[in-house]
Scaffold this active site. Structure first.
Site, mmCIF file in Angstrom:
data_model
loop_
_atom_site.group_PDB
_atom_site.id
_atom_site.type_symbol
_atom_site.label_atom_id
_atom_site.label_comp_id
_atom_site.label_asym_id
_atom_site.label_seq_id
_atom_site.Cartn_x
_atom_site.Cartn_y
_atom_site.Cartn_z
ATOM 1 N N ASP A 1 0.838 -1.195 0.000
ATOM 2 C CA ASP A 1 0.000 0.000 0.000
ATOM 3 C C ASP A 1 0.882 1.258 0.000
ATOM 4 O O ASP A 1 1.372 1.627 1.045
ATOM 5 C CB ASP A 1 -0.977 -0.002 1.182
ATOM 6 C CG ASP A 1 -0.337 -0.425 2.505
ATOM 7 O OD1 ASP A 1 0.721 -1.079 2.504
ATOM 8 O OD2 ASP A 1 -0.928 -0.108 3.555
ATOM 9 N N GLU B 1 12.427 0.977 7.541
ATOM 10 C CA GLU B 1 11.496 -0.013 6.994
ATOM 11 C C GLU B 1 11.777 -0.318 5.527
ATOM 12 O O GLU B 1 11.406 -1.383 5.019
ATOM 13 C CB GLU B 1 10.052 0.479 7.129
ATOM 14 C CG GLU B 1 9.772 1.752 6.350
ATOM 15 C CD GLU B 1 8.302 2.123 6.311
ATOM 16 O OE1 GLU B 1 7.468 1.258 6.618
ATOM 17 O OE2 GLU B 1 7.995 3.270 5.968
#
Length: 584
Positions: free
Chosen positions: A319, A515
């Site tokens: 996403d 991340e």
């Protein structure tokens, strides 16, 4: 039940039902998932992160807060509170995010796990010790509350290791790589507790929500629970735990087959595969959906369909990405979130994962002596192998591609997931894996010195160029390393060296793990998407530890940037040598 997609009736199938029966909101809370208060807070952009508000804890009962909000808005001419008034209202009735947790340090953490002895490079060895130490800072325990309506947390019985940053709670597929890292760190109690949380959630919901908040409770993420159990079982050989877990693993499998499957008809035969289709018709959490739809002057049915596709994209874990957009990576035009159609694609990685899950559950039953059940799941695996080959494999290009249900064609843009069946062992002959290696070499994706990009299109979305994500690197590297080819295995090591190098350089610069990373910059954090790059970071730590465990005897912190084509690098070195005058 699966719905059938056939030539000539595709669009009708996808549009039927919208506007007839309104799709539900992400959850039933009028504070966190639907209603005028949520709309006004998110539209006013009071916080840098849209997730901030929906993670705040109430200081009074929801009906009291909503009544106070209605009283305030009734005094305004257009019933919209000025930002200052709204901020004051939130300060009165909400606490800051994070107050649902109590401090927790994993009790099974210890200083010298055995895997550290495999790491020969002194700098990488010291770095691995620091990564191992990070588990302490990422531990969280949810405070048991008599009033769950006061916060958006989903209760879980055991403490967890969270991703980090804005991701204060558990996330489903992140936890697979976190658990693998914990098992290398010999933190089996913490790993087991996290797996037991997920088994608890399947028993409660029938599936595992995307993350640990109620605004995630009507969508999931890629179903890695079976592989979490396998990792734990491989580490502990605990058959009693396996026996208790299997019924719940089967329950989750049934959810995906009953709610996320589609029968694709090709050449007169139907092939059942899986896709992401989340039937939620309103915005939630930090997807900034209100802003998107505010700018889209479309009838309610079209907005509802857009919401559904956005939630489906979020369920994929990607996403967001141009992978889910109309025209996706093949188009040079600038597509946006308004062009998303996730549910129209049959993803290679989801089906490779389902294939591996079927084979793994069959193996579990075999280990426990359940022959009939083992045969049942083995047959599901065989059926999946045939479906993946028939629908997703391209024999000319030598790779697997997402299948478009609207156009009845493969989407041939590059993504690392085009090789997901190699990782999953979901192919019928070794030649297919070897051919996919040649596809990868010719794709252009190996030209970047700091990892394999998520796509070759720079769309501004975070699951696209120039970002590289830890789980995709690990799946690709593992698949190559298990391919019976010296060339594939050497490429696996080379990609591991690149990834460890960029993680290491970023850690030296920032004293942090991120991340995602930028393939164009040595040690540069990634960017793009709906929020700032996050520190922590659970799956980044887990993947780094896995690669250090597997390749630690060869990896080096001092490695220069690796060339895409090693032979060219050798030629360059030779030319440099030849340019140096010979000494008498």
């Amino acid at each position: 039940q699966p719905f059938v997609i056939m030539n000539g009736s595709v669009v009708l199938v996808f549009l039927l039902g919208f506007g007839v029966n309104a799709l539900p909101s992400p959850c039933d809370s009028e504070i966190y998932c639907t209603g005028e208060l949520l709309r006004q807070v998110q539209t006013a952009k009071l916080f840098d992160d849209d997730k901030h508000y929906v993670d705040m804890k109430l200081t009074a009962a929801p009906d009291v807060v909503l009544e106070a909000f209605r009283n305030l808005t009734s005094r305004e001419r257009n019933r919209v509170l000025p930002p200052a008034t709204l901020r004051e209202f939130l300060h009165k009735f909400f606490d800051d995010p994070g107050t649902e947790f109590e401090p927790w340090t994993p009790t099974d953490w210890h200083e010298k796990p055995r895997f550290l002895s495999k790491i020969k490079d002194p700098d990488l060895h010291g770095w691995a010790e620091e990564l191992h130490l990070l588990w302490k800072s990422l531990g969280r325990k949810v405070i048991l509350s008599d009033h769950p309506e006061l916060h958006s947390m989903i209760y879980i019985p055991n403490p967890v290791i969270v991703p980090g940053g804005r991701f204060r709670e558990f996330y489903y597929w992140d936890s697979y790589w976190i658990i693998n890292g914990l098992l290398l760190s010999e933190m089996t109690d913490t790993a087991r507790g996290m797996i037991e949380n997920f088994l608890y959630l399947v028993d409660r919901y029938g599936f595992i929500p995307n993350g640990g908040r109620i605004y995630y409770e009507r969508r999931s993420q890629p179903p890695f629970l079976t592989l979490m159990v396998k990792s734990y079982y491989d580490a502990t050989k605990d058959k009693d735990f396996l026996m208790k877990a299997i019924p719940t693993l089967e329950k989750e499998y049934r959810f995906w087959m009953q709610n996320r499957s589609v029968a694709v008809e090709m050449r007169g035969q139907k092939w059942v595969l899986n896709h992401h289709r989340v039937e939620v018709g309103e915005p939630s959490d930090s997807l900034v959906l209100p802003i998107i739809v505010k700018e889209t002057y479309a009838p309610p049915e079209a907005k509802e369909k857009l919401y559904m596709e956005l939630h489906s994209g979020a369920e994929s874990g990607w996403d967001f990405s141009s992978r889910w957009f109309v025209g996706n990576g093949q188009s040079s035009s600038r597509t946006t979130l308004r062009d998303i159609y996730t549910s129209a694609l049959v993803p290679t990685d989801l089906n490779a994962l389902m294939c591996l899950n079927e084979r793994t559950v069959a193996g579990f039953h075999e280990a426990l002596g359940n022959k009939a059940e083992a045969m049942q799941y083995h047959q599901a695996y065989v059926n999946r192998l045939a479906a993946v080959q028939e629908v997703l494999w391209d024999p000319e290009k030598g790779a697997w591609f997402d299948y478009n249900l609207l156009t009845n064609r493969s989407e041939v843009a590059f993504y690392p997931t085009n090789l997901a069946p190699v990782w999953a062992g979901c192919f019928n002959s070794t030649d297919m894996a070897l051919r996919s290696l040649q596809y990868l070499k010719a794709s252009g994706a190996l030209q970047y010195p700091n990892g394999v990009p998520t796509s070759l299109k720079d769309s501004g979305q975070q699951w696209d160029l120039p970002n590289a994500w830890p789980p995709l690197q690990q799946l690709l590297i593992q698949g190559l390393s298990e391919t019976p080819s010296e060339e594939a295995q050497e490429l696996a090591f080379e990609l591991a060296q690149r990834w460890i190098r960029t993680n290491w350089l970023a850690y030296i610069k920032y004293e942090a793990m991120f991340e995602k990373y930028d393939v164009n910059g040595d040690g540069k954090p990634g960017g793009g998407g709906e929020y700032e790059v996050q520190l922590g970071f659970g799956w980044s730590n887990g993947v780094a530890l896995q690669l250090l465990d597997e390749f630690g005897d060869r990896l080096t912190s001092a490695a220069a940037a690796l060339s895409v084509f090693p032979p060219l690098a050798l030629v360059s070195m030779l030319l440099i040598v030849l340019s140096v005058p010979l000494q008498p």
